[in-house]
Design a protein around this motif. Structure first.
Motif, PDB file in Angstrom:
ATOM      1  N   SER A 116      -1.249   1.586  -5.361  1.00  0.00           N
ATOM      2  CA  SER A 116      -0.917   2.573  -6.390  1.00  0.00           C
ATOM      3  C   SER A 116      -1.894   2.537  -7.575  1.00  0.00           C
ATOM      4  N   TYR A 117      -2.408   1.327  -7.912  1.00  0.00           N
ATOM      5  CA  TYR A 117      -3.323   1.253  -9.060  1.00  0.00           C
ATOM      6  C   TYR A 117      -4.634   1.987  -8.794  1.00  0.00           C
ATOM      7  N   GLU A 118      -4.867   2.335  -7.514  1.00  0.00           N
ATOM      8  CA  GLU A 118      -6.092   3.073  -7.190  1.00  0.00           C
ATOM      9  C   GLU A 118      -5.877   4.589  -7.254  1.00  0.00           C
ATOM     10  N   LEU A 119      -4.658   5.011  -7.628  1.00  0.00           N
ATOM     11  CA  LEU A 119      -4.323   6.439  -7.643  1.00  0.00           C
ATOM     12  C   LEU A 119      -4.140   6.948  -9.063  1.00  0.00           C
ATOM     13  N   SER A 120      -4.298   8.267  -9.219  1.00  0.00           N
ATOM     14  CA  SER A 120      -3.991   8.896 -10.515  1.00  0.00           C
ATOM     15  C   SER A 120      -2.468   9.016 -10.640  1.00  0.00           C
ATOM     16  N   GLY A 121      -1.994   9.350 -11.861  1.00  0.00           N
ATOM     17  CA  GLY A 121      -0.555   9.495 -12.094  1.00  0.00           C
ATOM     18  C   GLY A 121       0.078  10.543 -11.169  1.00  0.00           C
ATOM     19  N   GLY A 122      -0.629  11.675 -11.006  1.00  0.00           N
ATOM     20  CA  GLY A 122      -0.113  12.746 -10.146  1.00  0.00           C
ATOM     21  C   GLY A 122      -0.028  12.301  -8.692  1.00  0.00           C
ATOM     22  N   MET A 123      -1.040  11.541  -8.248  1.00  0.00           N
ATOM     23  CA  MET A 123      -1.026  11.036  -6.862  1.00  0.00           C
ATOM     24  C   MET A 123       0.127  10.063  -6.669  1.00  0.00           C
ATOM     25  N   GLN A 124       0.348   9.190  -7.664  1.00  0.00           N
ATOM     26  CA  GLN A 124       1.456   8.215  -7.555  1.00  0.00           C
ATOM     27  C   GLN A 124       2.794   8.941  -7.444  1.00  0.00           C
ATOM     28  N   GLN A 125       2.937  10.012  -8.223  1.00  0.00           N
ATOM     29  CA  GLN A 125       4.203  10.736  -8.171  1.00  0.00           C
ATOM     30  C   GLN A 125       4.369  11.416  -6.812  1.00  0.00           C
ATOM     31  N   ARG A 126       3.246  11.835  -6.207  1.00  0.00           N
ATOM     32  CA  ARG A 126       3.327  12.430  -4.869  1.00  0.00           C
ATOM     33  C   ARG A 126       3.778  11.384  -3.846  1.00  0.00           C
ATOM     34  N   VAL A 127       3.304  10.141  -4.013  1.00  0.00           N
ATOM     35  CA  VAL A 127       3.757   9.063  -3.110  1.00  0.00           C
ATOM     36  C   VAL A 127       5.268   8.859  -3.289  1.00  0.00           C
ATOM     37  N   ALA A 128       5.721   8.892  -4.568  1.00  0.00           N
ATOM     38  CA  ALA A 128       7.160   8.694  -4.827  1.00  0.00           C
ATOM     39  C   ALA A 128       7.977   9.829  -4.189  1.00  0.00           C
ATOM     40  N   ILE A 129       7.420  11.039  -4.189  1.00  0.00           N
ATOM     41  CA  ILE A 129       8.134  12.163  -3.556  1.00  0.00           C
ATOM     42  C   ILE A 129       8.196  11.954  -2.032  1.00  0.00           C
ATOM     43  N   CYS A 130       7.103  11.474  -1.446  1.00  0.00           N
ATOM     44  CA  CYS A 130       7.116  11.174   0.003  1.00  0.00           C
ATOM     45  C   CYS A 130       8.158  10.101   0.303  1.00  0.00           C
ATOM     46  N   ASN A 166       0.834  -1.191   0.000  1.00  0.00           N
ATOM     47  CA  ASN A 166       0.000   0.000   0.000  1.00  0.00           C
ATOM     48  C   ASN A 166       0.878   1.253   0.000  1.00  0.00           C
ATOM     49  N   ASN A 167       0.232   2.427  -0.114  1.00  0.00           N
ATOM     50  CA  ASN A 167       1.011   3.659  -0.295  1.00  0.00           C
ATOM     51  C   ASN A 167       1.917   3.951   0.894  1.00  0.00           C
ATOM     52  N   LEU A 168       1.405   3.739   2.097  1.00  0.00           N
ATOM     53  CA  LEU A 168       2.231   3.983   3.283  1.00  0.00           C
ATOM     54  C   LEU A 168       3.459   3.069   3.274  1.00  0.00           C
ATOM     55  N   ASP A 169       3.248   1.801   2.932  1.00  0.00           N
ATOM     56  CA  ASP A 169       4.370   0.850   2.907  1.00  0.00           C
ATOM     57  C   ASP A 169       5.364   1.172   1.791  1.00  0.00           C
ATOM     58  N   ASN A 170       4.880   1.735   0.681  1.00  0.00           N
ATOM     59  CA  ASN A 170       5.804   2.195  -0.369  1.00  0.00           C
ATOM     60  C   ASN A 170       6.666   3.343   0.144  1.00  0.00           C
ATOM     61  N   VAL A 171       6.035   4.272   0.857  1.00  0.00           N
ATOM     62  CA  VAL A 171       6.791   5.421   1.379  1.00  0.00           C
ATOM     63  C   VAL A 171       7.856   4.937   2.371  1.00  0.00           C
TER      64      VAL A 171
END
Ligand SMILES: Nc1ncnc2c1ncn2[C@@H]1O[C@H](COP(=O)(O)OP(=O)(O)OP(=O)(O)O)[C@@H](O)[C@H]1O
Ligand SMILES: [Mg+2]
Length: 259
Positions: free
Chosen positions: A136-150, A96-101
């Motif tokens: 990540s598949y539940e997010l838009s491209g911009g949201m995914q990039q925000r996760v990558a920045i985090c 999930n996004n938290l675990d990716n961060v």
């Protein structure tokens, strides 16, 4: 003294050698310094060596000439202070996004409660607090990039290297990401090297814009951007702003032989 600089690139050259022994000198005689906490944009033609420069500053590649110091230390010793964001977010789909961060901290065995709280804080800061448990598949491209920045920020890097991080986004999302990255940078106080193909983006974000000319890549202009902070939309339409963009265009045009 090199120690005052976040980054010192001292007479750096990079030559790739193919398996058949052919040489391709991509960077030559690069010399520049970045003061701590500065936001430096880098622009240049495709193939001029911008990604090569970032990979060399990050320690992913070694220069063939010269040396790179990060906070006064050879790059090989200081790699934990550096984070990189690429054009594509490259999130792991099974986490999930938290675990990716949290991934970079997990690699270092530093996934603590405090780290988790900070990762949540970062997700909140980019407006994704409510998506921490999504994938990540539940997010838009911009949201995914925000996760990558985090994910890049979670280890509290002193130096953030970004290689066309918003290149794949639509114009509106890119605009809002520009505001976000300005805010994040001002909050965290890290030094940033930011590669982009967009001259307006480079000017709007940068304290300086470094123009890299090609064959081989070298610095052909280093332009201080004297616009007030924080910058808003209004700065994009000012006479000073257009002055900077056309100055940079003229440098890139000269190299490409189109001016
Ligand atoms: N690992 C490699 N091995 C050999 N040659 C490489 C390697 N990486 C890059 N090059 C070459 O170095 C040159 C510069 O590539 P680089 O990716 O740094 O350019 P760039 O400025 O980032 O371009 P773009 O704007 O298209 O991303 C190109 O000619 C490329 O073919
Ligand atoms: Mg590149």
């Amino acid at each position: 003294m090199n120690n005052e600089y976040a980054i010192s690139v001292n007479n750096v050259g990079k030559t790739y050698r193919s398996r058949r022994g052919q040489e391709n000198t991509v960077l030559e005689g690069l010399d520049f310094h970045v003061e701590p906490g500065r936001f430096v944009s880098i622009v240049g033609q495709s193939g001029s060596g911008k990604t090569t420069l970032l990979k060399t500053v990050s320690g992913l590649q070694e220069p063939t000439e010269g040396e790179i110091l990060v906070h006064g230390r050879p790059i090989q010793e200081g790699i934990e202070d550096i984070a990189m964001v690429f054009q594509s977010p490259v999130l792991l789909p099974w986490r999930n996004n938290l675990d990716n961060v949290l991934l970079p901290l997990e690699f270092r065995g530093a996934r603590t409660d405090e780290a988790r709280a900070y990762a949540m804080e970062l997700l909140e800061m980019v407006g994704l607090g409510g998506k921490a448990k999504n994938y990540s598949y539940e997010l838009s491209g911009g949201m995914q990039q925000r996760v990558a920045i985090c994910r890049a920020l979670v280890s509290r890097p002193k130096l953030l290297l970004m290689d066309e991080p918003f290149g794949a986004l639509d114009a509106m999302t890119r605009d809002s990401m520009n505001f976000e990255i300005q805010r994040i940078w001002q909050t965290t106080g890290c030094s940033v090297l930011f590669v982009t193909h967009s001259i307006p983006e480079a000017v709007w974000l940068g304290d300086r814009v470094v123009v890299v000319g090609d064959r081989p890549g070298r610095i052909i202009a280093d332009i201080p951007i004297d616009l007030p902070r924080p910058r808003g939309k209004e700065h994009r339409y000012s006479a000073d702003f257009s002055g900077y963009t056309s100055e940079i265009e003229s440098h890139i045009g000269v190299v490409a032989g189109i001016s």
